[in-house]
Scaffold this active site. Structure first.
Site, PDB file in Angstrom:
ATOM      1  N   SER A 107      45.645  42.004  36.975  1.00  0.00           N
ATOM      2  CA  SER A 107      44.769  41.868  35.814  1.00  0.00           C
ATOM      3  C   SER A 107      45.526  42.156  34.519  1.00  0.00           C
ATOM      4  CB  SER A 107      43.561  42.798  35.939  1.00  0.00           C
ATOM      5  OG  SER A 107      43.960  44.158  35.912  1.00  0.00           O
ATOM      6  N   ALA A 164      39.834  51.093  36.337  1.00  0.00           N
ATOM      7  CA  ALA A 164      40.562  51.131  37.614  1.00  0.00           C
ATOM      8  C   ALA A 164      40.790  49.708  38.160  1.00  0.00           C
ATOM      9  CB  ALA A 164      39.771  51.967  38.614  1.00  0.00           C
ATOM     10  N   PRO A 165      41.988  49.489  38.733  1.00  0.00           N
ATOM     11  CA  PRO A 165      43.097  50.429  38.957  1.00  0.00           C
ATOM     12  C   PRO A 165      44.038  50.616  37.763  1.00  0.00           C
ATOM     13  CG  PRO A 165      43.637  48.331  39.943  1.00  0.00           C
ATOM     14  CD  PRO A 165      42.243  48.179  39.391  1.00  0.00           C
ATOM     15  N   GLY A 166      43.801  49.913  36.646  1.00  0.00           N
ATOM     16  CA  GLY A 166      44.573  50.219  35.451  1.00  0.00           C
ATOM     17  C   GLY A 166      45.392  49.095  34.863  1.00  0.00           C
ATOM     18  N   GLY A 167      45.157  47.861  35.287  1.00  0.00           N
ATOM     19  CA  GLY A 167      45.942  46.743  34.771  1.00  0.00           C
ATOM     20  C   GLY A 167      45.806  46.553  33.268  1.00  0.00           C
ATOM     21  N   ASP A 175      36.491  55.157  34.198  1.00  0.00           N
ATOM     22  CA  ASP A 175      36.120  54.585  35.496  1.00  0.00           C
ATOM     23  C   ASP A 175      35.989  55.713  36.505  1.00  0.00           C
ATOM     24  OD1 ASP A 175      36.095  53.103  38.049  1.00  0.00           O
ATOM     25  OD2 ASP A 175      36.738  51.409  36.824  1.00  0.00           O
ATOM     26  N   ASP A 195      30.760  56.720  33.900  1.00  0.00           N
ATOM     27  CA  ASP A 195      30.162  55.389  33.940  1.00  0.00           C
ATOM     28  C   ASP A 195      30.531  54.648  32.659  1.00  0.00           C
ATOM     29  OD1 ASP A 195      28.553  53.136  33.888  1.00  0.00           O
ATOM     30  OD2 ASP A 195      26.803  54.155  34.712  1.00  0.00           O
ATOM     31  N   ASP A 217      36.456  44.894  31.705  1.00  0.00           N
ATOM     32  CA  ASP A 217      36.539  43.890  32.768  1.00  0.00           C
ATOM     33  C   ASP A 217      35.697  44.345  33.958  1.00  0.00           C
ATOM     34  OD1 ASP A 217      37.315  41.586  34.095  1.00  0.00           O
ATOM     35  OD2 ASP A 217      39.176  42.445  34.858  1.00  0.00           O
ATOM     36  N   LYS A 232      31.435  37.693  33.675  1.00  0.00           N
ATOM     37  CA  LYS A 232      31.446  37.106  35.011  1.00  0.00           C
ATOM     38  C   LYS A 232      30.263  36.139  35.116  1.00  0.00           C
ATOM     39  CE  LYS A 232      34.568  40.322  35.827  1.00  0.00           C
ATOM     40  NZ  LYS A 232      35.996  40.068  36.014  1.00  0.00           N
TER      41      LYS A 232
END
Length: 341
Positions: free
Chosen positions: A173, A206-209, A225, A245, A261, A290
Site C-alpha cells: 500500500s 496498520a500494517p503501516g504502508g 489503528d 478507533d 485507507d 471502497k
C-alpha cells in the site's frame, strides 16, 4: 452546420470500461470488456481531472489497420494529420493487459525510428506546451492516432505514474500513496505541502504502508489503528502509534495531513474526511473510497457530492479530485485540499 462531435480515446483499468462510459456520458464506439481502453464520441469537452475512472484522455484523430510487418513506419507517417503541425512529445502505448504487455517490446524498438522521422520533418520538438502525439497499439497491425492536451491529460506513459517500492516498506500500500502524491500534485505542490517535520495522521494505519510513505518524506506521523504496525514503521521515532478507533480519533491540535485507507462504506469515509477538513483538523487529505461491485459511479458521485455540499455550505474554498489509480482495485483515491482564505 453543426460542428462534428469529437472522438475520444480513453485508457482505464481493465474491467472498468462501463464505468468510464457511464461517467463520461459519451457514446461508446468501441468498448470491449477488460480491454483497458475505449473509443467514445460526444461531449464537446471532457475534463480529465473530473474523470475518476479515466487514466488518460486523448483526442482521437485517426486509425491505421493492417499495418505491414516489414514497414509500419511509412503508413503511420502518411496517416498523421496535418494539424497540429508540431508535437511536444511522442508516446507509443499499449493496453494494460497481458496481451498488451507482449507488445511493449515492439513499441520500445519502434519508438526511436518514428521519433527520428518526426524530428527530421520538424514535426516533433521538445516543447511541453505543445500537444503530445500518441500512437496506441491494440495489436501490432493496428494503431490509433491521438493527441493529448498538456493541460487536460496525464503526462505519464499509458496514463500510469510508475513509483518505486521501498525495500523496508511494511506493505505494498506504500505504492498507492506514493502514486497519489504523483497524480494529484506537481513537484512544486509536493515541495510546498510535504515539507520535512510536517505532521500527519494515518487513520487505519496498520500494517503501516501509508505511514511509512509519509515518514520517508520527512513527516511526523500519528498512526491510528487497533492493529499492529509492522516492519520499519513499528517503533520508528517519527511514528506515534495509537491503538484507537480511526473513526473516533481527533487530534488535540491541527495537523497538516490526514490519510485514510480503511475498509468501510464510501459515504461513511467521505463524512469522516469532511469533518476533518470542515472542523479545521487539517488542510490536506488523501483517502480511499471502497466501491461496491455494482453502481460504482453512483456510489462515488453520492460520496463526492456530499463532500462538496458540506464545504460549499461553509463557504470554504477547496480542491477535490478523485482517480482510480494504477495500484487501486475496487476503489478510488481522493485528494482534498482546503485552501487558505
Amino acid at each position: 452546420m453543426n460542428k462534428p462531435l469529437p472522438s475520444w480515446l480513453v485508457y482505464c483499468r481493465p474491467g472498468f470500461e462501463r464505468d468510464c462510459v457511464e461517467e463520461t456520458q459519451a457514446k461508446p464506439l468501441e468498448a470491449v470488456g477488460n480491454s483497458g481502453y475505449l473509443v467514445l464520441q460526444g461531449k464537446a469537452r471532457l475534463a480529465y481531472n473530473q474523470l475518476a475512472f479515466a487514466r488518460q484522455l486523448l483526442t482521437l484523430l485517426g486509425e491505421v489497420r493492417d499495418l505491414p510487418e516489414r514497414d509500419r513506419l511509412a503508413p503511420l507517417l502518411a496517416a498523421l494529420p496535418a494539424a497540429p503541425e508540431r508535437f511536444g512529445a511522442l508516446y507509443l502505448e499499449v493496453p494494460d493487459t497481458n496481451e498488451g504487455k507482449t507488445l511493449s517490446g515492439f513499441t520500445k524498438r519502434f519508438q526511436p525510428l518514428l521519433e527520428q522521422a518526426l524530428r527530421d520533418s520538424e514535426r516533433l520538438t521538445d516543447d511541453a506546451c505543445l500537444p503530445r502525439l500518441h500512437l496506441f497499439f491494440p495489436s501490432e497491425d493496428r494503431a490509433l492516432i491521438a493527441t493529448s492536451d498538456p493541460h487536460n491529460s496525464s503526462d505519464a506513459l499509458n496514463g500510469i505514474h510508475r513509483v518505486s517500492m521501498s525495500a523496508d516498506a511494511p506493505s505494498r500500500s506504500y505504492l498507492k500513496l506514493a502514486e497519489a502524491f504523483a497524480v494529484f500534485m506537481d513537484e512544486q505542490e509536493q515541495a510546498q505541502w510535504l515539507k520535512p517535520r510536517m505532521t500527519a495522521v494515518d487513520l487505519g494505519a496498520a500494517p503501516g504502508g501509508w505511514t511509512w510513505q509519509l515518514v520517508q518524506r520527512g513527516l511526523h506521523v500519528t498512526a491510528v489503528d487497533n492493529g499492529p504496525l509492522k516492519g520499519a514503521a513499528a517503533g520508528h521515532p517519527a511514528v506515534k502509534h495509537l491503538r484507537q478507533d480511526g473513526f473516533k480519533f481527533r487530534p488535540q491540535r491541527p495537523v497538516d495531513w490526514v490519510v485514510c485507507d480503511m475498509v468501510e462504506q464510501p459515504q461513511r469515509v467521505a463524512a469522516l474526511m469532511t469533518e476533518w477538513i470542515v472542523g479545521g483538523y487539517c488542510m490536506n487529505a488523501i483517502f480511499n473510497l471502497k466501491l461496491p461491485m455494482k453502481k460504482r459511479v453512483e456510489a462515488l458521485r453520492i460520496a463526492l457530492d456530499s463532500i462538496r455540499s458540506a464545504l460549499n455550505k461553509k463557504g470554504l474554498r477547496y480542491r477535490l479530485e478523485a482517480k482510480q489509480l494504477y495500484h487501486d482495485r475496487e476503489e478510488v483515491t481522493v485528494f482534498l485540499h482546503r485552501e487558505k482564505r
